[in-house]
Design an enzyme around this catalytic site. Sequence first.
Site, PDB file in Angstrom:
ATOM      1  CG  ASP A 159      -0.280  -0.019   2.574  1.00 19.75           C
ATOM      2  OD1 ASP A 159       1.192   0.337   2.308  1.00 19.75           O
ATOM      3  OD2 ASP A 159      -0.667  -0.170   3.445  1.00 19.75           O
ATOM      4  CB  CYS A 207     -10.863 -26.192  10.844  1.00 19.11           C
ATOM      5  SG  CYS A 207      -9.466 -24.941   9.877  1.00 19.11           S
ATOM      6  CB  CYS A 215      -8.489 -27.990  13.451  1.00 18.76           C
ATOM      7  SG  CYS A 215      -8.607 -26.084  13.788  1.00 18.76           S
ATOM      8  CG  HIS A 254      -9.016 -21.436  13.094  1.00 16.99           C
ATOM      9  ND1 HIS A 254      -9.499 -22.621  12.343  1.00 16.99           N
ATOM     10  CD2 HIS A 254      -9.707 -20.642  13.445  1.00 16.99           C
ATOM     11  CE1 HIS A 254     -10.211 -22.507  13.016  1.00 16.99           C
ATOM     12  NE2 HIS A 254     -10.736 -21.351  12.841  1.00 16.99           N
ATOM     13  CB  CYS A 273      -6.287 -25.219   9.999  1.00 16.22           C
ATOM     14  SG  CYS A 273      -6.495 -24.945  12.025  1.00 16.22           S
ATOM     15  N   GLY A 323      -0.039   6.352   2.823  1.00 15.39           N
ATOM     16  CA  GLY A 323      -0.982   7.387   3.038  1.00 15.39           C
ATOM     17  C   GLY A 323      -2.303   7.153   4.610  1.00 15.39           C
TER      18      GLY A 323
END
Length: 377
Positions: free
Chosen positions: A93, A305, A310, A336, A307, A96
């Site tokens: 970015d 989940c 998990c 997660h 992941c 700003g």
Amino acid sequence: MAIRYEFIKACKQTGARLGRVHTPHGVIDTPTFMPVGTQATVKGMSPEELKTLGAQIILSNTYHLFLRPGHELVEQAGGLHKFMNWDRPILTDSGGFQVFSLSEMRKITEEGVQFRSHINGDRLSLTPESATHVQNALGADIMMAFDECPPYPAEYEYVKQSTQRTSRWAERCLQAHRRPHDQALFAIVQGGMHADLRKQSALDLTSLDFPGYAMGGLSVGEPKHMMYEMLEETVPLLPSDKPRYLMGVGSPDALIEGSIRGVDMFDCVLPTRIARNGALMTSQGRLVVRNAKYASDFGPLDPECDCYACRNYSRAYIRHLIKADEMFGLRLTTVHNLHFLVNLMANVREAIREDRLGDFRDQFFEAYGMAGNESGF
């Protein structure tokens, strides 16, 4: 052009679009969520872990890297990709938003912004030219034009003047851009919560033919229905053959609603920030694993989940780590939450492909326990 947007199809149920963004460091499937690596790292995560959970692009912050370690050092290291060992796309970015939100002592002129560093109080400045050159040095695949992000609420006349200045700054950024062959510069549509200002901003910026367009100044405290109204006013004015990026949005409901309204790219610190407070996004809604009721709960954070957290650890164990101030607990909650949003966007893309995103939204909101499409985060 450093990047190319490839349109694949539109969802017959909602009009949401499926696509790909081709960049010098790989392809991004859209709609997508971008984890935020503010200071050249996603907090608590290694690049290898981000790849494992499916992140295709990450965001870094020009303001913070400008202050520390300095863009010259990053350039000496071979650019941000080599510096942080990330070989997939990066978006930076413009700085700003941080200039206006973090620096209490600032002065805005037509030339740019003078401000004090939040680290040591040094007097510094950023202009459209310098913000562009800093990002050229960082070497991100996608850069953002330097803009002013008006607060919410703000007086109409102030927002009007600010938006007009952002358009003038965008043209200066375009003229200062040194690497258009391998870095795409996106313009940022502003205009606050005023449809006429959003329209004029979009028209001014699209006339300059940037390779992509972002929508800024949303998700800054306004009600979500207002943000969606501004998206509906703005997105149709943006080129259909270029990426559309909604800045600073990361709640599950807003990602789905934004996709339905034609947005391709999203980013937010939300998933990592709330993870450090023990708050989780799950298929059943918000879960605060710090709470005492999970002290002897040996189930996963989210039974639906897959992941790393998990698959391997219980709510009771992760709660214990957090209560004991062990950093591994916060790493697990971060893994997660990021996996949840990256996977959510994969499901959104699949729903678009199968023309059922409207049904997916309704089912997700019902399971998530949202009231009036508000996520609670």
